[in-house]
Design an enzyme around this catalytic site. Structure first.
Site, short mmCIF file in Angstrom:
data_model
loop_
_atom_site.label_atom_id
_atom_site.label_comp_id
_atom_site.label_asym_id
_atom_site.label_seq_id
_atom_site.Cartn_x
_atom_site.Cartn_y
_atom_site.Cartn_z
N LYS A 22 0.83 -1.20 0.00
CA LYS A 22 0.00 0.00 0.00
C LYS A 22 0.87 1.26 0.00
O LYS A 22 0.65 2.17 -0.79
CB LYS A 22 -0.91 -0.04 1.24
CG LYS A 22 -1.90 1.06 1.35
CD LYS A 22 -3.08 0.65 2.22
CE LYS A 22 -2.81 0.71 3.71
NZ LYS A 22 -2.66 2.07 4.25
N ASP A 316 2.33 -1.00 12.00
CA ASP A 316 1.03 -1.42 11.47
C ASP A 316 0.70 -2.87 11.84
O ASP A 316 -0.42 -3.34 11.60
CB ASP A 316 1.01 -1.26 9.94
CG ASP A 316 0.98 0.21 9.54
OD1 ASP A 316 0.67 1.06 10.40
OD2 ASP A 316 1.27 0.51 8.37
N ARG A 389 -7.09 -3.43 9.75
CA ARG A 389 -6.11 -4.33 10.39
C ARG A 389 -6.68 -4.99 11.66
O ARG A 389 -6.28 -6.09 12.00
CB ARG A 389 -4.81 -3.57 10.68
CG ARG A 389 -4.17 -3.02 9.40
CD ARG A 389 -2.70 -2.76 9.53
NE ARG A 389 -2.24 -1.81 8.53
CZ ARG A 389 -1.98 -2.11 7.25
NH1 ARG A 389 -2.13 -3.34 6.81
NH2 ARG A 389 -1.57 -1.18 6.42
C1 S3P Z 1 2.58 4.94 6.18
C2 S3P Z 1 3.22 5.32 7.34
C3 S3P Z 1 2.79 4.92 8.68
C4 S3P Z 1 1.84 3.73 8.62
C5 S3P Z 1 0.78 3.90 7.57
C6 S3P Z 1 1.42 4.05 6.20
C7 S3P Z 1 3.11 5.43 4.89
O1 S3P Z 1 2.12 5.97 9.32
O2 S3P Z 1 1.25 3.53 9.89
O3 S3P Z 1 -0.10 2.78 7.55
O4 S3P Z 1 2.76 4.86 3.84
O5 S3P Z 1 3.90 6.39 4.91
P1 S3P Z 1 2.88 7.19 10.01
O6 S3P Z 1 3.55 7.96 8.96
O7 S3P Z 1 1.82 7.97 10.68
O8 S3P Z 1 3.84 6.60 10.97
#
Ligand code: S3P
Length: 429
Positions: A22, A316, A389
């Site tokens: 993703k 995550d 999740r």
């Molecule tokens: C992501 C960063 C993470 C993660 C999110 C996806 C990304 O969040 O928890 O599901 O793609 O940059 P944070 O940037 O808030 O840590």
């Protein structure tokens, strides 16, 4: 609002190919749209979250073609200054990544724009991007307390050196994206290293980027070259198969083509310390990201204390790690994870309440959780809290319960993993 019923599972056997990553899918669309020329993205995650990012660029006049299965995306990028004003608000749906990264892009534009989202996203904190982008010169208004919708008046940005109070790849990426629109060097310093897909992709696009420990700098006004990108399978989606394979007796599962970027694989390190049998096979590089097949065999797990840097690399995966802990021998204590309170749901509160319904002794901490492991779980009616999740984690928990477990509100699974139930059920045959 759909619900899914699950029963105690037979051993899980065979191969699984989880969906594309993703985080990398979002970034592939953003950097291809800002590049000059034609990029092709293969194995794009055509799920709700990355589709929000893709539609945002379509709304700003970028020509994007998608194959019938959604997995091949061709983008005719028009360069950093090729976006046109969107015809209305950009709807980010449930996707925090879309909102935070797009706020960086939109801060660099000579037009005004609005970012909005679903009822869950409207409750997520955006001050963490508003503050640095305002320092760079963007004018951003929000609801009181820094909540969306965000109204952004962009243009005329100046570079900054920003010491981020949170380790967040979304914040880091948002600032670096705005930095592309500045004359000079923009630097972000993080308290700990968050996922580095943005840095890798900017480098692949030919941008002058310098990484020194926790400090990332880019030179603005760069020309981004178009790219051919193949997206690996998402480690965060593979995590549900990894833990299911470990906890269901007799299981042996090979999970194919999974991204194993160090900034993402804290869960593997934690599980191995808990006694997991996990092997990385066929390690290779795909489009600048390390990839492997992951072989998992049922293992007796033991409780552990974890937190800090290790947990940031598993941020995550907290919900599914809680399920592993609930089936480990002894106590698991996870700390240093305040950020989990502001994810798609308050994931600490959600996992504490749902595992308790399945008979697990759980103590919620301000920044984590203490879980007493058991041999098996009690079947129960549990909720996803509207969080993909949590939904998938509770389904896996249901495999180890005597009787039928019902997981409520499971439509959210489509934000990252359409087809999850079919893929995991195929391993039972
Ligand atoms: C992501 C960063 C993470 C993660 C999110 C996806 C990304 O969040 O928890 O599901 O793609 O940059 P944070 O940037 O808030 O840590």
């Amino acid at each position: 609002m759909n619900q899914i019923k699950v029963c105690h599972s037979n051993p899980l056997k065979g191969e699984a190919s989880p969906p594309p990553d993703k985080s990398i899918s979002h970034r592939a669309v953003i950097f291809s749209s800002l590049a000059e020329g034609r990029s092709v993205i293969e194995n794009f995650l055509a799920a709700e979250d990355p589709m929000r990012t893709l539609e945002a660029f379509r709304q700003m006049g970028i020509d994007i073609e998608q194959s019938n299965d959604g997995g091949t995306v061709t983008i005719n990028g028009k360069g950093l200054n090729g976006l046109s004003a969107p015809d209305g608000a950009i709807d980010c749906g449930n996707s925090g990544t879309t909102m935070r990264m797009m706020s960086g892009v939109l801060s660099g534009q000579p037009f005004s724009s609005t970012l909005t989202g679903d009822r869950y996203l409207l409750k997520r904190p955006m001050q963490r991007v508003i503050s640095p982008l305002a320092k760079m010169g963007a004018v951003i208004t929000s609801e009181a307390g820094g909540f969306p919708p965000l109204h952004i008046k962009g243009g005329n940005l100046s570079p900054v050196k920003y010491n981020s109070p949170v380790a967040s790849a979304q914040v880091k990426s948002s600032i670096l994206l705005a930095g592309l629109y500045c004359n000079g060097i923009t630097t972000v310093v993080e308290p700990e290293k968050s996922r580095d897909h943005t840095e890798r992709m900017l480098r692949a696009a030919g941008v002058d980027i310098n990484v020194q420990g926790l400090e990332v700098s880019i030179k603005g006004r760069a020309k981004l070259n178009p790219m051919d990108i193949r997206v690996p399978a998402d480690f965060s989606s593979a995590a549900f198969f990894i833990v299911a394979g470990l906890i269901v007796p007799g299981s042996e599962v090979l999970i194919k083509d999974v991204g194993i970027n160090q900034t993402r694989t804290g869960l593997l390190d934690i599980l191995i310390m808990m006694g997991a049998s996990v092997q990385l096979l066929n390690q290779r590089d795909i489009s600048g990201e390390p990839v492997a097949d992951i072989l998992v065999k049922h293992s007796s797990l033991s409780g552990i204390e974890t937190g800090g840097e290790m947990l940031l690399r598993a941020i995550d995966e907290f919900p599914i790690l809680c399920v592993a802990a609930a089936l480990a021998e002894g106590t698991t204590k996870i700390t240093g994870a305040q950020e989990l309170r502001v994810k798609e749901s308050d994931r600490i509160a959600a996992m504490a309440s749902e595992l308790a319904k399945m008979g697990v002794k759980v103590e919620e901490l301000p920044d984590g959780i203490i879980i007493e492991g058991r041999d098996n779980l009690d079947a129960a009616d549990v909720s996803s809290h509207g969080d993909h999740r949590i939904a998938m984690s509770m389904i896996v928990a249901g495999f180890m319960a005597k009787g039928e477990t019902t997981v409520d509100d499971t439509d959210c699974i489509d934000t990252s993993f359409p087809g999850f139930m079919d893929m995991i059920n195929r391993l039972k045959e």
